[in-house]
Design a protein around this motif. Structure first.
Motif, mmCIF file in Angstrom:
data_model
loop_
_atom_site.group_PDB
_atom_site.id
_atom_site.type_symbol
_atom_site.label_atom_id
_atom_site.label_comp_id
_atom_site.label_asym_id
_atom_site.label_seq_id
_atom_site.Cartn_x
_atom_site.Cartn_y
_atom_site.Cartn_z
ATOM 1 N N ALA A 11 25.669 45.556 50.196
ATOM 2 C CA ALA A 11 25.242 46.211 48.957
ATOM 3 C C ALA A 11 24.365 45.197 48.248
ATOM 4 O O ALA A 11 24.866 44.285 47.599
ATOM 5 C CB ALA A 11 26.424 46.617 48.096
ATOM 6 N N SER A 12 23.070 45.338 48.387
ATOM 7 C CA SER A 12 22.181 44.274 47.925
ATOM 8 C C SER A 12 21.050 44.809 47.058
ATOM 9 O O SER A 12 20.698 45.987 47.094
ATOM 10 C CB SER A 12 21.577 43.535 49.127
ATOM 11 N N ILE A 13 20.495 43.891 46.274
ATOM 12 C CA ILE A 13 19.277 44.168 45.519
ATOM 13 C C ILE A 13 18.364 42.961 45.656
ATOM 14 O O ILE A 13 18.818 41.814 45.582
ATOM 15 C CB ILE A 13 19.577 44.479 44.036
ATOM 16 N N SER A 14 17.091 43.227 45.914
ATOM 17 C CA SER A 14 16.085 42.164 46.019
ATOM 18 C C SER A 14 15.009 42.387 44.970
ATOM 19 O O SER A 14 14.645 43.532 44.673
ATOM 20 C CB SER A 14 15.434 42.159 47.413
ATOM 21 N N ILE A 15 14.522 41.299 44.407
ATOM 22 C CA ILE A 15 13.435 41.359 43.437
ATOM 23 C C ILE A 15 12.353 40.376 43.870
ATOM 24 O O ILE A 15 12.637 39.213 44.158
ATOM 25 C CB ILE A 15 13.920 41.013 42.019
ATOM 26 N N SER A 69 14.273 46.303 45.433
ATOM 27 C CA SER A 69 14.825 47.177 46.480
ATOM 28 C C SER A 69 16.342 47.136 46.454
ATOM 29 O O SER A 69 16.959 46.104 46.168
ATOM 30 C CB SER A 69 14.318 46.767 47.863
ATOM 31 N N ILE A 70 16.932 48.291 46.760
ATOM 32 C CA ILE A 70 18.381 48.450 46.904
ATOM 33 C C ILE A 70 18.667 48.797 48.347
ATOM 34 O O ILE A 70 18.009 49.660 48.936
ATOM 35 C CB ILE A 70 18.914 49.584 46.003
ATOM 36 N N ARG A 71 19.684 48.146 48.914
ATOM 37 C CA ARG A 71 20.196 48.526 50.236
ATOM 38 C C ARG A 71 21.714 48.624 50.151
ATOM 39 O O ARG A 71 22.383 47.613 49.900
ATOM 40 C CB ARG A 71 19.799 47.503 51.306
ATOM 41 N N LEU A 72 22.238 49.827 50.319
ATOM 42 C CA LEU A 72 23.681 50.025 50.343
ATOM 43 C C LEU A 72 24.050 50.581 51.704
ATOM 44 O O LEU A 72 23.654 51.695 52.060
ATOM 45 C CB LEU A 72 24.126 50.985 49.233
ATOM 46 N N ARG A 73 24.806 49.817 52.460
ATOM 47 C CA ARG A 73 25.187 50.183 53.828
ATOM 48 C C ARG A 73 26.699 50.094 53.936
ATOM 49 O O ARG A 73 27.254 49.044 54.258
ATOM 50 C CB ARG A 73 24.486 49.257 54.827
ATOM 51 N N GLY A 102 8.734 38.759 42.639
ATOM 52 C CA GLY A 102 7.707 38.538 41.626
ATOM 53 C C GLY A 102 6.615 37.658 42.193
ATOM 54 O O GLY A 102 6.721 37.168 43.327
ATOM 55 N N ASP A 103 5.570 37.426 41.411
ATOM 56 C CA ASP A 103 4.507 36.554 41.935
ATOM 57 C C ASP A 103 4.836 35.082 41.774
ATOM 58 O O ASP A 103 4.091 34.220 42.250
ATOM 59 C CB ASP A 103 3.165 36.891 41.288
ATOM 60 N N LYS A 104 6.017 34.787 41.171
ATOM 61 C CA LYS A 104 6.424 33.388 41.020
ATOM 62 C C LYS A 104 7.827 33.113 41.553
ATOM 63 O O LYS A 104 8.254 31.954 41.584
ATOM 64 C CB LYS A 104 6.354 32.976 39.544
ATOM 65 N N ALA A 105 8.558 34.156 41.935
ATOM 66 C CA ALA A 105 9.927 33.948 42.427
ATOM 67 C C ALA A 105 10.371 35.150 43.241
ATOM 68 O O ALA A 105 9.829 36.257 43.104
ATOM 69 C CB ALA A 105 10.898 33.723 41.272
ATOM 70 N N ILE A 106 11.372 34.921 44.101
ATOM 71 C CA ILE A 106 11.959 35.977 44.900
ATOM 72 C C ILE A 106 13.458 35.733 44.974
ATOM 73 O O ILE A 106 13.917 34.586 45.049
ATOM 74 C CB ILE A 106 11.351 36.033 46.323
ATOM 75 N N ALA A 107 14.243 36.812 44.925
ATOM 76 C CA ALA A 107 15.698 36.674 44.973
ATOM 77 C C ALA A 107 16.305 37.875 45.675
ATOM 78 O O ALA A 107 15.801 38.996 45.573
ATOM 79 C CB ALA A 107 16.281 36.549 43.575
ATOM 80 N N THR A 108 17.400 37.628 46.377
ATOM 81 C CA THR A 108 18.219 38.692 46.940
ATOM 82 C C THR A 108 19.674 38.412 46.590
ATOM 83 O O THR A 108 20.177 37.308 46.822
ATOM 84 C CB THR A 108 18.089 38.781 48.468
#
Length: 353
Positions: free
Chosen positions: A243-247, A151-155, A249-255
């Motif tokens: 201005a963020s991106i989140s990823i 996901s992308i969030r640009l505010r 996965g079934d083994k990890a998560i990052a923002t």
């Protein structure tokens, strides 16, 4: 290493950021031999920073100063003609995003650079942010496992006066938030999780008055079967917030967030002994504005490549052309109220027209 002779075309807003970078001492082995702008007073004033000659015409600057490299910092709608002229006159060329306003223009420039055997790079500097490099490395190592969503969030905040010049927010010269601001984040999302295969988007003007949109939301499908979302606006007040991106996965998560994809805000992996706080401290940066801090490393890579006889840009014209294709697909979806396949190569009927 020898000094690479650089000519700068365009002495407006983004050129001031380049001035600060080039004066910082962090970029080595270059000499600014000339600057040019169609408004000669801008070129004259800008030239004082580098004690160099100034011109109102790119051709004259190239003919008289013979730069090894031209930086194209003109308005987006002028990129195609400016880059084409620079390449045809035998200069390696780096251009601010986007490479051009349409996919056909982007492909034409890519083909010309190959024919001329010259470097053509596009400044998507956020790929070089330490936080984004960390995500790329972890994705390549398979730490995320199966990717589920991105996901992308640009505010961000752009006031009406930003759109009151001759080009910002216009269809022919610029586009809206997705092609002017969030294009950086779309590029990073595709680089990390892509390729993108299908998009669906809508948007509009919710706060500002411009030809294009100040707000867009979208849904993305990736070749690997995962999904993505985009939320982008310049209608926030009073200032840029995220201005963020989140990823996931079934083994990890990052923002990765901040105002310029500069801070790791969340990191968890069930296959890693890495401490979240240590990762955040190691790969996050404080930045002064939405440009971030990676223009300097980008330019240094360009200079080093040229000194080593390479024309491989940090972000090449092929990658940049793909990003432009995705942007046009998002606009085409918005205009046609339908899902758009990237492979169908359906262009916006407004952007760049």
């Amino acid at each position: 290493m020898k000094n690479i002779k650089i000519g700068i075309l365009g002495c407006g807003r983004v050129a001031q950021h380049y001035k600060n970078i080039l004066n910082s001492g962090n970029v080595k082995n270059f000499e600014i031999v000339g600057v040019a702008d169609k408004e000669i007073s801008k070129a004259q004033n800008y030239s004082k920073n580098f004690n160099c000659d100034f011109f109102s015409d790119l051709s004259e600057m190239i003919n008289k100063k013979k730069p090894n490299l031209v930086l194209v910092l003109t308005p987006s709608g002028e990129h195609f003609n400016d880059v084409r002229k620079s390449l045809k006159m035998g200069c390696n060329t780096i251009v601010e995003k986007p490479i051009a306003m349409t996919p056909s223009e982007a492909d034409s420039l890519k083909d010309l650079s190959i024919k001329m055997n010259l470097m053509l790079g596009v400044v998507y500097q956020n790929r070089l942010n330490p936080a984004i490099q960390f995500l790329k490395n972890e994705l390549n190592r398979g730490v995320f496992g199966k990717i589920i969503t991105a996901s992308i969030r640009l505010r961000w905040a752009r006031y009406q006066d930003y759109y009151e010049d001759e080009w910002h927010g216009t269809w022919k010269q610029d586009g809206g938030v997705i092609n002017q601001q969030a294009i950086h984040h779309v590029d990073v999302m595709n680089w990390l999780c892509g390729p993108v295969t299908e998009v669906c988007a809508t948007g509009g003007n919710l706060i500002n008055n411009l030809e294009a949109e100040d707000t867009m939301v979208g849904i993305i499908k990736f070749k690997n079967g995962s999904f993505g979302t985009i939320e982008a606006t310049t209608g926030l007040r009073p200032k840029d917030q995220e201005a963020s991106i989140s990823i996931v996965g079934d083994k990890a998560i990052a923002t990765v967030g901040g105002i310029a994809l500069n801070k790791i805000e969340k990191w968890y992996s069930n296959n890693s002994n890495q401490n979240e706080k240590e990762i955040i401290n190691k790969f996050s940066q404080e930045v002064p504005n939405g440009y971030g801090l990676s223009h300097g490393p980008y330019l240094q890579k360009v200079i080093d490549c040229l000194n080593n006889g390479s024309i491989d840009a940090p972000v090449n014209s092929e990658d940049a052309a793909i990003t432009t294709r995705i942007i046009h697909s998002l606009y085409a979806s918005y205009e046609n109220n339908s899902w758009i396949s990237i492979n169908d190569k359906i262009n916006s009927q407004k952007l760049g027209i």
